[in-house]
Design an enzyme around this catalytic site. Structure first.
Site, PDB file in Angstrom:
ATOM      1  N   ARG A  60      37.517  11.714  59.671  1.00  0.00           N
ATOM      2  CA  ARG A  60      37.877  11.077  58.400  1.00  0.00           C
ATOM      3  C   ARG A  60      36.989   9.869  58.125  1.00  0.00           C
ATOM      4  O   ARG A  60      36.607   9.597  56.984  1.00  0.00           O
ATOM      5  CB  ARG A  60      39.355  10.677  58.423  1.00  0.00           C
ATOM      6  CG  ARG A  60      40.268  11.906  58.472  1.00  0.00           C
ATOM      7  CD  ARG A  60      41.712  11.534  58.338  1.00  0.00           C
ATOM      8  NE  ARG A  60      41.980  10.878  57.073  1.00  0.00           N
ATOM      9  CZ  ARG A  60      43.014  10.069  56.858  1.00  0.00           C
ATOM     10  NH1 ARG A  60      43.890   9.847  57.830  1.00  0.00           N
ATOM     11  NH2 ARG A  60      43.193   9.509  55.691  1.00  0.00           N
ATOM     12  N   VAL A  97      43.850   4.089  53.834  1.00  0.00           N
ATOM     13  CA  VAL A  97      43.068   3.524  54.933  1.00  0.00           C
ATOM     14  C   VAL A  97      41.574   3.553  54.599  1.00  0.00           C
ATOM     15  O   VAL A  97      40.750   3.162  55.419  1.00  0.00           O
ATOM     16  CB  VAL A  97      43.371   4.261  56.262  1.00  0.00           C
ATOM     17  CG1 VAL A  97      44.819   4.011  56.688  1.00  0.00           C
ATOM     18  CG2 VAL A  97      43.117   5.771  56.162  1.00  0.00           C
ATOM     19  N   HIS A 113      48.879   0.357  55.990  1.00  0.00           N
ATOM     20  CA  HIS A 113      48.794   1.432  56.995  1.00  0.00           C
ATOM     21  C   HIS A 113      47.495   1.371  57.808  1.00  0.00           C
ATOM     22  O   HIS A 113      47.113   2.359  58.425  1.00  0.00           O
ATOM     23  CB  HIS A 113      48.925   2.799  56.319  1.00  0.00           C
ATOM     24  CG  HIS A 113      50.298   3.050  55.760  1.00  0.00           C
ATOM     25  ND1 HIS A 113      50.611   4.088  54.909  1.00  0.00           N
ATOM     26  CD2 HIS A 113      51.468   2.382  55.953  1.00  0.00           C
ATOM     27  CE1 HIS A 113      51.901   4.050  54.584  1.00  0.00           C
ATOM     28  NE2 HIS A 113      52.439   3.020  55.193  1.00  0.00           N
ATOM     29  N   CYS A 121      41.986  -3.032  69.658  1.00  0.00           N
ATOM     30  CA  CYS A 121      42.115  -3.108  71.114  1.00  0.00           C
ATOM     31  C   CYS A 121      43.548  -2.728  71.499  1.00  0.00           C
ATOM     32  O   CYS A 121      44.513  -3.247  70.929  1.00  0.00           O
ATOM     33  CB  CYS A 121      41.790  -4.530  71.570  1.00  0.00           C
ATOM     34  SG  CYS A 121      42.216  -4.821  73.296  1.00  0.00           S
ATOM     35  N   LEU A 207      49.724  11.541  38.710  1.00  0.00           N
ATOM     36  CA  LEU A 207      49.427  12.839  38.114  1.00  0.00           C
ATOM     37  C   LEU A 207      50.722  13.497  37.642  1.00  0.00           C
ATOM     38  O   LEU A 207      50.766  14.183  36.627  1.00  0.00           O
ATOM     39  CB  LEU A 207      48.749  13.717  39.174  1.00  0.00           C
ATOM     40  CG  LEU A 207      47.879  14.881  38.748  1.00  0.00           C
ATOM     41  CD1 LEU A 207      46.864  14.470  37.688  1.00  0.00           C
ATOM     42  CD2 LEU A 207      47.186  15.480  39.961  1.00  0.00           C
ATOM     43  N   LYS A 208      51.785  13.300  38.408  1.00  0.00           N
ATOM     44  CA  LYS A 208      53.084  13.876  38.031  1.00  0.00           C
ATOM     45  C   LYS A 208      54.192  12.986  38.584  1.00  0.00           C
ATOM     46  O   LYS A 208      53.912  12.076  39.375  1.00  0.00           O
ATOM     47  CB  LYS A 208      53.217  15.297  38.584  1.00  0.00           C
ATOM     48  CG  LYS A 208      53.035  15.399  40.083  1.00  0.00           C
ATOM     49  CD  LYS A 208      53.121  16.865  40.485  1.00  0.00           C
ATOM     50  CE  LYS A 208      53.430  17.076  41.938  1.00  0.00           C
ATOM     51  NZ  LYS A 208      52.518  16.692  42.955  1.00  0.00           N
TER      52      LYS A 208
HETATM   53  N1  APR Z   1      45.614  10.843  39.995  1.00  0.00           N
HETATM   54  C1  APR Z   1      46.815  10.264  40.169  1.00  0.00           C
HETATM   55  N2  APR Z   1      47.686  10.689  41.094  1.00  0.00           N
HETATM   56  C2  APR Z   1      47.339  11.715  41.868  1.00  0.00           C
HETATM   57  C3  APR Z   1      46.098  12.370  41.742  1.00  0.00           C
HETATM   58  C4  APR Z   1      45.207  11.894  40.753  1.00  0.00           C
HETATM   59  N3  APR Z   1      44.003  12.426  40.549  1.00  0.00           N
HETATM   60  N4  APR Z   1      46.049  13.370  42.669  1.00  0.00           N
HETATM   61  C5  APR Z   1      47.206  13.335  43.328  1.00  0.00           C
HETATM   62  N5  APR Z   1      47.996  12.352  42.859  1.00  0.00           N
HETATM   63  C6  APR Z   1      49.322  11.936  43.323  1.00  0.00           C
HETATM   64  C7  APR Z   1      50.235  13.069  43.675  1.00  0.00           C
HETATM   65  O1  APR Z   1      50.945  13.509  42.517  1.00  0.00           O
HETATM   66  C8  APR Z   1      51.166  12.426  44.698  1.00  0.00           C
HETATM   67  O2  APR Z   1      52.280  11.823  44.066  1.00  0.00           O
HETATM   68  O3  APR Z   1      49.139  11.212  44.513  1.00  0.00           O
HETATM   69  C9  APR Z   1      50.303  11.328  45.330  1.00  0.00           C
HETATM   70  C10 APR Z   1      49.851  11.620  46.752  1.00  0.00           C
HETATM   71  O4  APR Z   1      50.959  11.639  47.582  1.00  0.00           O
HETATM   72  P1  APR Z   1      50.811  11.703  49.179  1.00  0.00           P
HETATM   73  O5  APR Z   1      49.839  12.760  49.547  1.00  0.00           O
HETATM   74  O6  APR Z   1      52.172  11.783  49.736  1.00  0.00           O
HETATM   75  O7  APR Z   1      50.109  10.300  49.527  1.00  0.00           O
HETATM   76  P2  APR Z   1      50.788   8.863  49.729  1.00  0.00           P
HETATM   77  O8  APR Z   1      51.933   8.675  48.822  1.00  0.00           O
HETATM   78  O9  APR Z   1      49.684   7.876  49.679  1.00  0.00           O
HETATM   79  O10 APR Z   1      51.310   8.979  51.226  1.00  0.00           O
HETATM   80  C11 APR Z   1      51.907   7.859  51.803  1.00  0.00           C
HETATM   81  O11 APR Z   1      52.029   8.929  53.932  1.00  0.00           O
HETATM   82  O12 APR Z   1      51.009  10.381  55.379  1.00  0.00           O
HETATM   83  C12 APR Z   1      51.298   9.054  55.149  1.00  0.00           C
HETATM   84  O13 APR Z   1      50.180   7.157  55.944  1.00  0.00           O
HETATM   85  C13 APR Z   1      50.051   8.225  55.020  1.00  0.00           C
HETATM   86  O14 APR Z   1      49.597   6.398  53.554  1.00  0.00           O
HETATM   87  C14 APR Z   1      50.094   7.710  53.607  1.00  0.00           C
HETATM   88  C15 APR Z   1      51.573   7.772  53.267  1.00  0.00           C
END
Ligand code: APR
Length: 239
Positions: A60, A97, A113, A121, A207-208
């Site tokens: 990553r 991150v 996070h 360390c 997005l939703k």
């Molecule tokens: N524009 C706006 N929103 C978007 C887009 C986009 N182009 N693409 C995806 N999304 C939205 C999705 O609709 C969803 O609600 O981004 C969100 C991504 O959700 P997750 O994958 O769950 O990510 P996140 O909420 O950051 O996860 C939280 O979970 O796995 C752990 O530590 C990790 O920091 C992370 C935490």
């Protein structure tokens, strides 16, 4: 109508970086579809199979540094709001991150996070900038004798970072904005309720609809590169 707006807290999630080419976690084809959380993102996973965990984060980290991965219009809009907002503070809290907020010019980013471009360390917990791959043979520079290092990532079951500062900012927020986060992971998913209880106007940009969408006063659904610049433009007009 928003009450007099001074302090803004912005919470970002993986969705803000999606259009920069970084996968989200829970969308179709997301990172957690390809890897089990319990294999790569828990302290138990690191104890059981450290090589797998180092490899996952090395990959990553390398991806983040590919030329095609750059901050997008949404990261730049957040940076603009931080620079041009005169009425109060703009606190930026991210679950991400990656370093795309910093590369867009944001300051004082609270990475709750952890950070990919950092190693920690295992003994002193001191974190240092690191853009290279590292593994079980790598050692810190802070201890004598040098200690093993781990990814500077908050895994499931660990305490998020900067919670004191984040809670203070939420308490003082007049506007709370969640961008591109699914609202599935606490404590971040609870920030909207905290901010609202303290009187903030809550805005969801995604997005939703997220899992916590009913807690927001206002929504704008669309790609982050569209809805975030639109929101920032509106805020700065009212500035
Ligand atoms: N524009 C706006 N929103 C978007 C887009 C986009 N182009 N693409 C995806 N999304 C939205 C999705 O609709 C969803 O609600 O981004 C969100 C991504 O959700 P997750 O994958 O769950 O990510 P996140 O909420 O950051 O996860 C939280 O979970 O796995 C752990 O530590 C990790 O920091 C992370 C935490």
């Amino acid at each position: 109508m928003m009450r007099r707006m001074r302090n803004i807290v912005i919470l970002t999630g993986a969705g803000i970086s999606a259009e920069s080419g970084l996968k989200t976690f829970r969308d179709n084809d997301g990172l957690w579809e390809q890897h089990a959380i319990e294999d790569v993102a828990t302290p138990q996973a690191f104890a059981r199979d450290p090589a797998l965990v180092y490899r996952f984060y090395n990959a990553r980290r390398a991806q983040l540094q590919q030329q095609a991965v750059k901050p997008n219009l949404a990261h730049h809009a957040v940076a603009r709001l931080q620079k041009e907002w005169r009425q109060g503070t703009v606190t930026l809290v991210t679950q991400n991150v990656d370093d795309l907020h910093e590369r867009a010019g944001c300051s004082n980013v609270l990475h709750m996070h952890g950070e990919l471009l950092s190693q920690r360390c295992c003994r002193s917990n001191q974190a240092v900038y690191c853009k290279e791959p590292f593994d079980a043979t790598s050692r810190c520079q802070c201890c004598d004798p040098p200690s093993p290092v781990r990814p500077d990532i908050v895994w499931f079951g660990e305490m998020p970072m900067h919670m004191d500062r984040i809670e203070k900012a939420l308490y003082n927020a007049d506007v709370f904005v969640a961008i591109g986060t699914s609202g599935q992971v606490y404590p971040a998913a609870g920030f909207v309720a905290m901010a609202s209880q303290c009187g903030a106007h809550a805005v969801e940009l995604n997005l939703k609809a997220s899992d916590t969408n009913t807690l927001f006063d206002e929504h704008d659904y669309g790609p982050a590169t569209v809805v975030v610049p639109r929101f920032v433009e509106r805020m700065l007009k009212e500035n």
